[in-house]
Scaffold this active site. Sequence first.
Site, PDB file in Angstrom:
ATOM      1  N   CYS A 132       4.843  -0.150   2.681  1.00 23.17           N
ATOM      2  CA  CYS A 132       5.193  -1.712   3.147  1.00 23.17           C
ATOM      3  C   CYS A 132       6.697  -1.662   3.719  1.00 23.17           C
ATOM      4  O   CYS A 132       6.794  -2.569   4.628  1.00 23.17           O
ATOM      5  CB  CYS A 132       5.512  -2.777   1.771  1.00 23.17           C
ATOM      6  SG  CYS A 132       6.452  -1.868   0.577  1.00 23.17           S
ATOM      7  N   HIS A 173       8.829  -4.517  -3.510  1.00 21.97           N
ATOM      8  CA  HIS A 173       7.899  -4.797  -2.306  1.00 21.97           C
ATOM      9  C   HIS A 173       8.661  -5.203  -1.238  1.00 21.97           C
ATOM     10  O   HIS A 173       9.602  -5.917  -1.367  1.00 21.97           O
ATOM     11  CB  HIS A 173       6.862  -5.581  -2.473  1.00 21.97           C
ATOM     12  CG  HIS A 173       5.884  -5.861  -1.458  1.00 21.97           C
ATOM     13  ND1 HIS A 173       5.312  -4.867  -0.981  1.00 21.97           N
ATOM     14  CD2 HIS A 173       5.826  -7.133  -0.627  1.00 21.97           C
ATOM     15  CE1 HIS A 173       4.134  -5.361   0.121  1.00 21.97           C
ATOM     16  NE2 HIS A 173       4.845  -6.725   0.337  1.00 21.97           N
ATOM     17  N   ASP A 183       0.808  -1.212   0.146  1.00 18.13           N
ATOM     18  CA  ASP A 183      -0.128   0.038  -0.076  1.00 18.13           C
ATOM     19  C   ASP A 183       0.666   1.113   0.051  1.00 18.13           C
ATOM     20  O   ASP A 183       0.331   2.452   0.437  1.00 18.13           O
ATOM     21  CB  ASP A 183      -0.889  -0.063   1.170  1.00 18.13           C
ATOM     22  CG  ASP A 183      -0.068  -0.030   2.493  1.00 18.13           C
ATOM     23  OD1 ASP A 183       1.187  -0.065   2.442  1.00 18.13           O
ATOM     24  OD2 ASP A 183      -0.774  -0.247   3.529  1.00 18.13           O
TER      25      ASP A 183
END
Length: 300
Positions: free
Chosen positions: A165, A284, A162
């Site tokens: 992270c 990520h 989002d």
Amino acid sequence: MEAIHAEELPDEEEEEEQEQLLKRHRKEKKELQAKIQSMKNAVPKNDKKRRKQLIEDVAKLEGEMEQRHKEELEHLKLTSLAKNKIDSVVVNIASLDIENQQPRISKAQKRREKKAALEKEREERIAEAEIENLSGARHLENQKLARILAARHLEIKQIPSDGHCMYRAIEDQLKEQDCPLTVATLRSQTAEYMQNHVEDFLPFLTNPNTGDIYTSEEFGKYCDDIVNTAAWGGQLELRALSHILQTPIEVIQADSPPIVVGEEYSNKPLTLVYMRHAYGLGEHYNSVKQLMDTATENGS
């Protein structure tokens, strides 16, 4: 004699219409994913402002498609319901003039067979997707990371993608050390530290359009975004956090040796996992946790 309700037994034409609509939806979703990948490739990885806008654009595109698909399915459902109500009236009227009518089991049987065929097709699509994914970058990265972590008796702990992270992964690691700092606090302290140590960070930030080092105004805006937006965090922010927490931060990767910032500190390192192919937009961060011992779990 009990009347037969047509709405309880949708005919093959209606099921065929629904399947065609779902096929079109699947095709449109694949096309959108290809478009998203193209959009991602067009944005430099170090251009955080444009990547933030990219996230918003992608969310808008996905949201609009999801809403449109939902409305189309609802429209098809309402149209089918209206048609079935008309059919029901016709059947009920006809049933008044027919005595000893035989049960209409053949249509129900066809419906069951149609449902079974659709379920088989769905399972085949899932199997095809799994086979395709076995050779994909995401799957290969996951395999490598799993081996690296297993050797250290660790496994990935999933963190939401989002924009927060990296900070959420740090927050999760700190909880294991009974340090209840929130994402908001970590962001605020990171921005404050960077603003108080401009000379340590400014030389590493350049304007993606000109290649020039950030001006004071641009650096100030960068720090404001850390606090007030879901701007992604990277190595500079990790460096700031290691000094704030006076703790080493280790970042495990699939294809490179681990990166450690804050090696000058002696506390137990916080461990993160950096993934290049975790989601459609790429990079990520996840946290890690102790790998559960199956034998211990089973009490053997």
